[in-house]
Design an enzyme around this catalytic site. Structure first.
Site, PDB file in Angstrom:
ATOM      1  CG  HIS A  65      -5.481 -18.383 -35.850  1.00 43.87           C
ATOM      2  ND1 HIS A  65      -4.484 -18.382 -36.148  1.00 43.87           N
ATOM      3  CD2 HIS A  65      -5.887 -16.827 -35.651  1.00 43.87           C
ATOM      4  CE1 HIS A  65      -4.763 -17.254 -36.667  1.00 43.87           C
ATOM      5  NE2 HIS A  65      -5.445 -16.926 -36.377  1.00 43.87           N
ATOM      6  CB  SER A 115     -21.137 -30.912 -68.898  1.00 40.18           C
ATOM      7  OG  SER A 115     -21.002 -29.311 -68.474  1.00 40.18           O
ATOM      8  CB  SER A 135     -20.485 -20.169 -23.997  1.00 39.39           C
ATOM      9  OG  SER A 135     -20.573 -19.440 -25.418  1.00 39.39           O
ATOM     10  CD  GLN A 150     -12.653 -25.107 -33.985  1.00 33.71           C
ATOM     11  OE1 GLN A 150     -12.122 -25.954 -32.755  1.00 33.71           O
ATOM     12  NE2 GLN A 150     -12.991 -25.323 -35.362  1.00 33.71           N
ATOM     13  CG  ASP A 202      -5.673 -19.385 -40.037  1.00 29.70           C
ATOM     14  OD1 ASP A 202      -6.276 -20.637 -40.327  1.00 29.70           O
ATOM     15  OD2 ASP A 202      -6.305 -19.073 -39.133  1.00 29.70           O
TER      16      ASP A 202
END
Ligand SMILES: NC(=O)C1=CN([C@@H]2O[C@H](COP(=O)(O)OP(=O)(O)OC[C@H]3O[C@@H](n4cnc5c(N)ncnc54)[C@H](OP(=O)(O)O)[C@@H]3O)[C@@H](O)[C@H]2O)C=CC1
Ligand SMILES: CC[C@](O)(C(C)=O)C(=O)O
EC number: 1.1.1.86
Length: 331
Positions: free
Chosen positions: A108, A252, A53, A28, A191
């Site tokens: 979150h 189908s 990072s 994120q 979540d």
């Protein structure tokens, strides 16, 4: 019917002259930082010294600081660290810099709802939670689109918390797709339920069980992989575009008859009872306690399960097959 909000409902000007610190630059974090930067926002990144990072963030042209320095410099602070490390990083490096008027963001609600993070009363506490993985948040933004987001206000010290959350959601591209208001509790519980029962837990278990059943019956593992894993995306794309009806329209009649008559035998009353039990473990905090304690103990069970899963036959077959798919986008 819940209301969706779009670009015209949110005011990006609320971000003018603000510095936004993105704490963490993973799935994120990289998406929020780059999308906000491309939306004209002054973004900095906070990471720990030696973080892998940090190199990626610097290569993308972002200023990177230690978490404490970024929190001190920023007006708005978005915490995009793994949920299990947020408590200690918040306490030691962010909380000391939460002066009057700042805004604390989450993607979150776990740490607020389960009281792992308890912010001071003088800051806004809000959530902007993209309903999709970070790599899609970035990719869709670059395509001129966005990923739908949930937003929520936990604490409104300034009286502007809701507008600020909506402005942030606009900055990352969320209002292009539509954003929906919720609460920290509702986002957290739904979540966790979604990822455990349907999206990650339930789906992985279904895929593996289907694969194992076909292979045990003597069919080629490669065919089992195509039937039970590869085609999932093609079917899910149709469902997302137009609901179950569009998927059923496209498959189908044979497949549709099999779907309607055999599908209900896979999710039985016993399965539904287990779903309710898992939801109750989430609502009571039992899952949160287990996850927090597992991490405090150094992830012994988590590590063992990750190893076992990585060695599953379907992963070996898939790796070999995907290496032959020249068309497959590899991140
Ligand atoms: N993954 C997703 O798509 C979604 C995630 N969320 C939420 O977003 C938040 C972030 O999750 P996610 O993006 O998956 O996280 P990631 O694991 O992908 O990234 C975490 C980042 O935090 C860095 N980091 C780890 N430990 C520390 C530390 N102690 N101090 C500073 N930086 C640290 C990592 O650096 P390094 O890699 O260098 O160690 C990495 O840059 C969580 O709250 C999650 O629930 C919400 C919606 C979807
Ligand atoms: C489905 C997993 C997720 O909830 C997500 C991508 O939204 C997560 O936390 O990673």
């Amino acid at each position: 019917m819940a209301r969706m909000y779009y670009d015209s409902d949110a005011n990006l000007d609320l971000l003018a002259n603000k510095t936004v610190a993105i704490i963490g630059y993973g799935s994120q974090g990289h998406a929020h930082a780059l999308n906000l930067k491309d939306s004209g926002v002054n973004v900095i990144v906070g990471l720990y010294p030696g973080s892998k990072s940090a190199t990626k963030a610097k290569e993308a042209g972002l200023e990177v600081y230690d978490v404490a320095e970024a929190a001190q410099k920023a007006d708005w602070i978005m915490i995009l660290l793994p949920d299990e490390v947020q408590k200690s990083v918040y306490k030691n490096e962010i909380e000391p810099h939460l002066t009057e008027g700042k805004v604390l963001f989450f993607a979150h609600g776990f740490n607020i709802h389960f009281a792992q993070v308890v912010p001071p009363a003088n800051v806004d506490v809000v959530m902007v939670a993209p309903k999709g993985p970070g790599h899609l948040v970035r990719r869709t933004y670059e395509q001129g689109e966005g990923v739908p987001c949930l937003f929520a206000v936990y604490q409104n010290a300034s009286g502007q918390a809701r507008d600020r959350a909506m402005a942030y959601a606009k900055g990352i591209g969320g209002t292009r797709a539509g954003i929906l208001e919720t609460t920290f509790r509702e986002e957290t519980e739904t979540d966790l339920f979604g990822e455990q029962v349907v999206l990650c837990g339930g789906l992985s278990a279904l895929i593996k069980s289907g694969f194992e059943t076909l292979v045990a019956a003597g069919y080629q593992p490669e065919l089992a992989y195509f039937e039970c894993l590869h085609e999932v995306k093609l079917i899910v794309d149709l469902i997302v575009e137009g609901g179950l009806a569009k998927m059923r329209d496209s498959i189908s009649n044979t497949a549709e008859y099999g779907d309607l008559t055999r599908g209900p035998r896979i999710v039985t009353d016993e399965t539904r009872a287990e779903m309710r039990k898992i939801l109750q473990e989430i609502q009571s905090g039992q899952f949160a306690r287990e996850f927090v304690l597992e991490n405090q103990a150094g992830k012994p069970g988590f590590t063992a399960m990750r190893r076992r899963e990585a060695e599953h036959h379907i992963e070996e077959v898939g790796k070999d097959l995907r290496a032959m798919f020249s068309w497959l986008k590899k991140d």
